[in-house]
Design a protein around this motif. Structure first.
Motif, PDB file in Angstrom:
ATOM      1  N   THR A  88     -70.157 -21.642  32.146  1.00 55.51           N
ATOM      2  CA  THR A  88     -69.760 -20.316  32.612  1.00 55.51           C
ATOM      3  C   THR A  88     -69.081 -20.377  33.984  1.00 55.51           C
ATOM      4  O   THR A  88     -69.188 -21.363  34.713  1.00 55.51           O
ATOM      5  CB  THR A  88     -70.990 -19.395  32.701  1.00 55.51           C
ATOM      6  OG1 THR A  88     -71.943 -19.987  33.595  1.00 55.51           O
ATOM      7  CG2 THR A  88     -71.626 -19.212  31.344  1.00 55.51           C
ATOM      8  N   GLN A  89     -68.400 -19.294  34.310  1.00 56.24           N
ATOM      9  CA  GLN A  89     -67.770 -19.181  35.627  1.00 56.24           C
ATOM     10  C   GLN A  89     -68.821 -19.251  36.733  1.00 56.24           C
ATOM     11  O   GLN A  89     -69.905 -18.686  36.608  1.00 56.24           O
ATOM     12  CB  GLN A  89     -67.015 -17.852  35.746  1.00 56.24           C
ATOM     13  CG  GLN A  89     -65.829 -17.729  34.823  1.00 56.24           C
ATOM     14  CD  GLN A  89     -65.248 -16.333  34.843  1.00 56.24           C
ATOM     15  OE1 GLN A  89     -65.993 -15.372  34.949  1.00 56.24           O
ATOM     16  NE2 GLN A  89     -63.939 -16.218  34.742  1.00 56.24           N
ATOM     17  N   GLY A  90     -68.471 -19.942  37.818  1.00 55.68           N
ATOM     18  CA  GLY A  90     -69.366 -20.027  38.958  1.00 55.68           C
ATOM     19  C   GLY A  90     -70.413 -21.110  38.863  1.00 55.68           C
ATOM     20  O   GLY A  90     -71.189 -21.307  39.806  1.00 55.68           O
ATOM     21  N   GLN A 147     -68.057 -26.035  36.892  1.00 53.79           N
ATOM     22  CA  GLN A 147     -66.808 -25.288  36.972  1.00 53.79           C
ATOM     23  C   GLN A 147     -66.246 -25.293  38.391  1.00 53.79           C
ATOM     24  O   GLN A 147     -65.062 -25.550  38.603  1.00 53.79           O
ATOM     25  CB  GLN A 147     -67.024 -23.847  36.500  1.00 53.79           C
ATOM     26  CG  GLN A 147     -67.067 -23.672  34.993  1.00 53.79           C
ATOM     27  CD  GLN A 147     -65.696 -23.759  34.346  1.00 53.79           C
ATOM     28  OE1 GLN A 147     -64.679 -23.956  35.012  1.00 53.79           O
ATOM     29  NE2 GLN A 147     -65.664 -23.642  33.026  1.00 53.79           N
ATOM     30  N   GLN A 183     -65.546 -18.311  42.526  1.00 52.69           N
ATOM     31  CA  GLN A 183     -66.556 -18.078  41.483  1.00 52.69           C
ATOM     32  C   GLN A 183     -65.978 -17.397  40.238  1.00 52.69           C
ATOM     33  O   GLN A 183     -66.633 -17.343  39.208  1.00 52.69           O
ATOM     34  CB  GLN A 183     -67.707 -17.224  42.033  1.00 52.69           C
ATOM     35  CG  GLN A 183     -68.682 -17.983  42.915  1.00 52.69           C
ATOM     36  CD  GLN A 183     -68.302 -17.936  44.389  1.00 52.69           C
ATOM     37  OE1 GLN A 183     -67.220 -17.489  44.736  1.00 52.69           O
ATOM     38  NE2 GLN A 183     -69.190 -18.393  45.249  1.00 52.69           N
ATOM     39  N   THR A 184     -64.738 -16.869  40.343  1.00 44.82           N
ATOM     40  CA  THR A 184     -64.137 -16.173  39.200  1.00 44.82           C
ATOM     41  C   THR A 184     -63.107 -17.032  38.473  1.00 44.82           C
ATOM     42  O   THR A 184     -62.541 -16.590  37.474  1.00 44.82           O
ATOM     43  CB  THR A 184     -63.457 -14.868  39.662  1.00 44.82           C
ATOM     44  OG1 THR A 184     -62.371 -15.189  40.550  1.00 44.82           O
ATOM     45  CG2 THR A 184     -64.448 -13.968  40.378  1.00 44.82           C
ATOM     46  N   ILE A 185     -62.833 -18.229  38.981  1.00 47.60           N
ATOM     47  CA  ILE A 185     -61.832 -19.111  38.375  1.00 47.60           C
ATOM     48  C   ILE A 185     -62.534 -20.129  37.486  1.00 47.60           C
ATOM     49  O   ILE A 185     -63.597 -20.646  37.853  1.00 47.60           O
ATOM     50  CB  ILE A 185     -61.009 -19.852  39.452  1.00 47.60           C
ATOM     51  CG1 ILE A 185     -60.443 -18.841  40.463  1.00 47.60           C
ATOM     52  CG2 ILE A 185     -59.876 -20.650  38.826  1.00 47.60           C
ATOM     53  CD1 ILE A 185     -59.482 -17.846  39.879  1.00 47.60           C
ATOM     54  N   ASP A 196     -59.188 -16.055  45.501  1.00 43.32           N
ATOM     55  CA  ASP A 196     -60.232 -15.067  45.797  1.00 43.32           C
ATOM     56  C   ASP A 196     -60.763 -14.510  44.470  1.00 43.32           C
ATOM     57  O   ASP A 196     -60.125 -13.669  43.838  1.00 43.32           O
ATOM     58  CB  ASP A 196     -59.654 -13.953  46.658  1.00 43.32           C
ATOM     59  CG  ASP A 196     -60.693 -12.963  47.141  1.00 43.32           C
ATOM     60  OD1 ASP A 196     -61.892 -13.232  46.923  1.00 43.32           O
ATOM     61  OD2 ASP A 196     -60.308 -11.933  47.721  1.00 43.32           O
ATOM     62  N   SER A 197     -61.898 -14.952  44.041  1.00 40.75           N
ATOM     63  CA  SER A 197     -62.742 -15.951  44.696  1.00 40.75           C
ATOM     64  C   SER A 197     -62.945 -17.129  43.748  1.00 40.75           C
ATOM     65  O   SER A 197     -62.660 -17.018  42.552  1.00 40.75           O
ATOM     66  CB  SER A 197     -64.101 -15.334  45.046  1.00 40.75           C
ATOM     67  OG  SER A 197     -64.836 -15.092  43.870  1.00 40.75           O
ATOM     68  N   HIS A 226     -67.963 -16.299  47.889  1.00 43.58           N
ATOM     69  CA  HIS A 226     -68.888 -15.217  48.226  1.00 43.58           C
ATOM     70  C   HIS A 226     -70.137 -15.782  48.892  1.00 43.58           C
ATOM     71  O   HIS A 226     -70.500 -16.942  48.692  1.00 43.58           O
ATOM     72  CB  HIS A 226     -69.283 -14.441  46.972  1.00 43.58           C
ATOM     73  CG  HIS A 226     -68.128 -13.715  46.348  1.00 43.58           C
ATOM     74  ND1 HIS A 226     -68.182 -13.161  45.100  1.00 43.58           N
ATOM     75  CD2 HIS A 226     -66.874 -13.466  46.810  1.00 43.58           C
ATOM     76  CE1 HIS A 226     -67.019 -12.591  44.814  1.00 43.58           C
ATOM     77  NE2 HIS A 226     -66.207 -12.771  45.836  1.00 43.58           N
TER      78      HIS A 226
END
Length: 288
Positions: free
Chosen positions: A25-27, A31, A15-17, A12-13, A55
């Protein structure tokens, strides 16, 4: 994860891993694709049930790259009003089972709990007034009775306002045009507001007849009998068309004590009051 060997894993979530092996970049698409691929490999190698949270945008679609939905085995949407009402968990993709099922929950002091009889819960606070119609719909394959509320007020400005909560606004505008053209009921000088009680979002085409009856009932200031439930699709010619799985809708209505269903004439059942076109239906049941 490989060290702890958990029974299940929640990300969770997504998009942040990120992984340092990808220079972005993240998301980003690369990635999300790389991280999800690694997570799937870990999950399947170690037999770990993995839940990846993504999300969504204001429109309800998955934020970020669409590739995430293609990589995973199951996609489940969590829907509902954040401030109250029922929450619905609906499968939109499932490699190992059907996508027609939906689970209905409510939030209480102990967290999410399943609603055993959502129809009774949705109708518990109902007051039979003009503009209130009971719709027999389907949530996935589960029959459900919901209240459709309509409100008609005089337009104070030149352009009438139409608003809908829990129902497609474009479909509402289409049904209003059908009512005006096929029944000669004048709605051009009225603001029309439609609400599906309980935070339920209706995508069933068989809700058309209930919406039309609710609008006509509110415009005429006359209420429908408490004994009736309603379902049926409305065509552009004003004809009432058949609905999917009518037997389940009728069975649910009988359980809650309703006496009759105003439904398409193609259904052969003594419980059903058959109707063929919108004009005749409004004259008989709204203007009587």
């Amino acid at each position: 994860v490989e060290r702890l060997k958990p029974n299940f894993l929640i990300i969770d979530s997504i998009q942040t891993i990120m992984t340092p092996e990808i220079q972005s970049t993240q998301g980003s698409v690369s990635q999300v694709r790389e991280v999800t691929g690694e997570l799937m490999q870990i999950a399947k190698t170690n037999d770990i049930a993995t839940f990846i949270v993504g999300h969504v945008t204001k429109e309800g679609t998955l934020a970020g790259p669409k590739v995430l939905e293609h990589l995973v085995d199951v996609v489940v949407n969590f829907e509902g009003d954040r401030y109250g009402g029922f929450k619905t968990i609906r499968a939109v993709k499932n490699r190992f089972g059907p996508t027609s099922e939906a689970a209905i929950f409510e939030m209480n002091e102990k967290g999410l709990s399943e609603v055993q009889n959502p129809s009774a819960a949705l109708l518990s606070e109902r007051q039979n007034t003009d503009g209130s119609i009971i719709l027999a719909t389907l949530e996935g394959t589960r029959p459900l009775l919901v209240e459709i509320q309509a409100l008609c007020t005089p337009t104070n400005f030149g352009y009438p306002k139409r608003a809908a909560s829990g129902f497609d606004l474009n479909r509402l505008n289409l049904l209003i045009a059908v009512i005006e053209q096929r029944t000669k009921l004048n709605l051009s000088d009225k603001d029309i507001f439609l609400n599906v009680v309980g935070g339920i979002k209706i995508k069933d085409s068989a809700a058309d007849l209930a919406v039309c009856l609710a609008i006509a009932s509110a415009a005429a200031g006359r209420k429908l009998s408490e004994e009736y439930v309603v379902f049926g699709e409305v065509g552009l010619g004003g004809e009432i068309r058949s609905a999917f799985r009518p037997d389940q809708r009728i069975s649910e209505a009988k359980k809650l004590g309703f006496k009759h269903a105003i439904a398409p004439a193609t259904i052969r059942d003594s419980f059903v009051i058959p109707v063929k076109d919108l004009r005749t239906t409004l004259i008989k049941y709204v203007n009587e």
